[in-house]
Design a protein around this motif. Structure first.
Motif, short mmCIF file in Angstrom:
data_model
loop_
_atom_site.label_atom_id
_atom_site.label_comp_id
_atom_site.label_asym_id
_atom_site.label_seq_id
_atom_site.Cartn_x
_atom_site.Cartn_y
_atom_site.Cartn_z
N UNK B 168 46.83 24.44 35.55
CA UNK B 168 45.54 24.43 36.24
C UNK B 168 45.59 25.27 37.52
N UNK B 169 46.71 25.19 38.24
CA UNK B 169 46.84 25.98 39.47
C UNK B 169 46.85 27.47 39.15
N UNK B 170 47.72 27.83 38.21
CA UNK B 170 47.84 29.24 37.84
C UNK B 170 46.51 29.76 37.32
N UNK B 171 45.90 28.92 36.49
CA UNK B 171 44.64 29.27 35.87
C UNK B 171 43.59 29.56 36.94
N UNK B 172 43.55 28.67 37.96
CA UNK B 172 42.59 28.83 39.05
C UNK B 172 42.82 30.15 39.79
N UNK B 173 44.09 30.43 40.13
CA UNK B 173 44.39 31.65 40.88
C UNK B 173 44.11 32.90 40.06
N UNK B 174 44.41 32.81 38.75
CA UNK B 174 44.20 33.95 37.88
C UNK B 174 42.71 34.29 37.82
N UNK B 175 41.89 33.25 37.62
CA UNK B 175 40.44 33.47 37.54
C UNK B 175 39.88 33.94 38.88
N UNK B 176 40.45 33.39 39.97
CA UNK B 176 39.99 33.76 41.32
C UNK B 176 40.25 35.26 41.58
N UNK B 177 41.43 35.71 41.16
CA UNK B 177 41.78 37.12 41.36
C UNK B 177 40.83 38.02 40.58
N UNK B 178 40.58 37.63 39.32
CA UNK B 178 39.67 38.44 38.50
C UNK B 178 38.29 38.46 39.14
N UNK B 179 37.87 37.28 39.62
CA UNK B 179 36.54 37.18 40.23
C UNK B 179 36.44 38.07 41.48
N UNK B 180 37.47 37.96 42.34
CA UNK B 180 37.45 38.76 43.59
C UNK B 180 37.45 40.24 43.25
N UNK B 181 38.30 40.64 42.31
CA UNK B 181 38.40 42.05 41.95
C UNK B 181 37.09 42.58 41.37
N UNK B 182 36.51 41.77 40.49
CA UNK B 182 35.31 42.22 39.78
C UNK B 182 34.07 42.17 40.66
N UNK B 183 33.95 41.09 41.45
CA UNK B 183 32.70 40.87 42.17
C UNK B 183 32.72 41.36 43.61
N UNK B 184 33.91 41.56 44.17
CA UNK B 184 33.96 41.98 45.57
C UNK B 184 34.56 43.39 45.71
N UNK B 185 35.78 43.56 45.19
CA UNK B 185 36.49 44.82 45.46
C UNK B 185 35.83 46.03 44.79
N UNK B 349 48.58 38.52 35.99
CA UNK B 349 48.39 37.81 34.73
C UNK B 349 49.71 37.63 33.97
N UNK B 350 50.53 38.67 33.98
CA UNK B 350 51.85 38.56 33.32
C UNK B 350 52.65 37.45 33.98
N UNK B 351 52.62 37.45 35.33
CA UNK B 351 53.37 36.43 36.06
C UNK B 351 52.81 35.03 35.78
N UNK B 352 51.49 34.93 35.62
CA UNK B 352 50.88 33.62 35.34
C UNK B 352 51.42 33.06 34.03
#
Lengths: 129, 363
Positions: B168-185, B349-352
């Motif tokens: 759940x932790x990894x999953x949360x961080x993985x989705x957060x990274x995708x979200x930040x990259x896609x929606x902010x960066x 993602x690989x690390x997750x």
């Protein structure tokens, strides 16, 4: 017409213009104008050939041929206006030279309008991504 | 009679529902099904005609992981064509210096050149941003579906593991990274490019805003990499003790060539290599394959663009067209951010996946 012909004709016209200027300055200006028109016609033929080749070489890229044509057209206008404005200044008509400059800028603005419109559209598209 | 009846019922149940095997088979099938459609299309349309998970694993075992490169790479002629056009325009701009005497007319002609450069660059940039966003979206959706299945699979095969809690932790961080990259960066870098174009033409009115936006992008990227540093805290468990010359060279090259996140990538390289060696087979390997097929074409395209733009910068250096140069530099900045984001998310993602494996009890 190759470069040697251009050089030889230029020298002959210059010498002729100096001689004519002593007796009749108006004919001298006329001679120079005729010479410039002939030279521009020769130059433009080469430039059209160049435009065709450049447009052909960038055929695969979106908008490139269309806008490169506009760019080259703008460059031709810049060169022509530069030449004509210099001739006018040399013959003592400064106000005509300024008029040519102003009209050139207006023509360039109207010519680049499609580029600006497309650019605004693309930038809006980038903001909406 | 009663005993025989009970044994018969038990046998029927056991033969009809072999729990462990069923879970494993179902896990394999489900994982192939949740792969993004474009990945499945790429696999089925490749020379290998892959139609299932077993085909993928067979190819990797027979021909090695580099066989994926043949599957993933496509035609990359557009960047070179565009760069050639840009160089051509720079040359025209350079010849303007000689042909036109008046500085005002020269300036107008340079602005027209810059506008044409901008139009030529903007369309591929738009497509690149769409590809990166699609790639991030697809990978996010894949991880969203994959991680729970993977965790369930691990629990089924290694009962009593703590992987579910960690997932759940990894999953949360993985989705957060995708979200930040896609929606902010990605939108932020696009806006920076648009502002750079406007600023170049109008005597740098947005220069401060642009430098602020660039700092913000680097800061957010730093934050994202810090998030994954938490995951790399498992580095000691994964990393092999020996640091070979090849790995050291690879670390140096990556550290000095990958923009913005090069240091981070170089630091976690051992972990990534360790992760790949753990996932030699099974579902984890398939996830890596999916991620490679998703990310590799986009990253390769971005790198080719980066090389092309660098080439263009070098060749048109003497063109003295500041406006055109500024626009090319702005394009280079956007490409840099896109490369950083793509590599960062891919490695994260690989690390997750690997972290879940390690915490799931795989050694």
């Amino acid at each position: 017409m190759n470069i040697f012909s251009v050089i030889i004709v230029s020298i002959i016209v210059s010498v002729l213009a100096i001689f004519i200027k002593q007796n009749n300055p108006a004919y001298s200006v006329l001679l120079i104008i005729i010479f410039v028109i002939i030279m521009i016609t020769v130059g433009i033929n080469y430039l059209f050939d160049l435009t065709g080749r450049i447009t052909e070489s960038v055929g695969g890229i979106k908008y490139a041929p269309e806008f490169l044509k506009i760019l080259l057209k703008a460059i031709i206008i810049c060169i022509l206006s530069d030449l004509s404005s210099t001739i006018c200044k040399d013959s003592g008509n400064g106000s005509v030279a300024v008029c040519i400059d102003v009209v050139t800028r207006i023509i360039l603005l109207s010519l680049t309008l499609p580029i600006v419109e497309k650019l605004v559209e693309v930038i809006q598209g980038l903001f909406n991504l | 009679m009663k005993k025989l009846f009970l044994i018969g019922i038990s046998l029927i149940i056991l033969t009809t529902y072999p729990l462990n095997c069923y879970a494993v088979e179902d896990g394999f099938d489900s994982v192939y099904d949740i792969a993004p459609d474009n990945v499945k299309d790429t696999l089925s349309e490749s020379d290998y005609k892959i139609e299932g998970l077993q085909d993928v694993i067979d190819i990797i075992s027979n021909e090695g992981i580099f066989s994926l490169f043949k599957i993933a790479f496509s035609d990359y002629s557009l960047p070179f064509k565009t760069v050639t056009t840009l160089i051509l325009i720079s040359t025209i701009s350079c010849s303007l210096q000689l042909l036109i005497n008046k500085s005002e007319t020269k300036k107008i002609a340079q602005i027209i050149c810059a506008l044409v450069i901008c139009i030529i660059i903007a369309e591929p940039l738009k497509n690149l941003i769409i590809s990166v966003t699609d790639c991030l979206n697809s990978s996010g959706v894949f991880m969203f579906s994959f991680l729970p299945i993977f965790a369930t699979f691990l629990v089924t095969t290694n009962p009593g593991t703590s992987s579910v809690a960690y997932t759940s932790t990894i999953y949360f961080f993985s989705e957060l990274t995708v979200f930040i990259s896609r929606s902010v960066l990605t939108p932020l870098s696009t806006c920076t490019f648009a502002m750079s174009v406007v600023s170049s033409i109008s005597d740098g009115i947005f220069n401060n805003l642009i430098s602020g936006a660039k700092k913000l992008i680097i800061w957010i990227l730093g934050l994202v990499t810090s998030i994954f540093t938490a995951i790399t805290s498992i580095q000691s468990m994964i990393t092999s003790a020996t640091d070979t010359v090849a790995v050291k060279t690879g670390k140096f090259i990556v550290g000095s060539s990958v923009p913005v996140v090069g240091g981070y990538v170089s630091e976690v390289m051992n972990t990534v290599i360790g992760s790949l060696s753990i996932m030699r087979s099974g579902i984890g390997l398939f996830a890596i394959i999916v991620l490679i097929i998703l990310f590799l074409p986009v990253t390769a395209e971005l790198l080719i663009w980066k090389i092309g733009i660098k080439l263009c910068q070098v060749i048109s250096f003497g063109a003295e067209n500041d406006i055109g140069q500024n626009i090319i530099n702005a394009f280079n900045d956007v490409i840099t951010v896109l490369i950083s984001v793509t590599i960062c998310v891919f490695i994260g993602m690989i690390l997750s996946i690997c972290a879940i494996l390690v915490f799931g009890g795989v050694k």
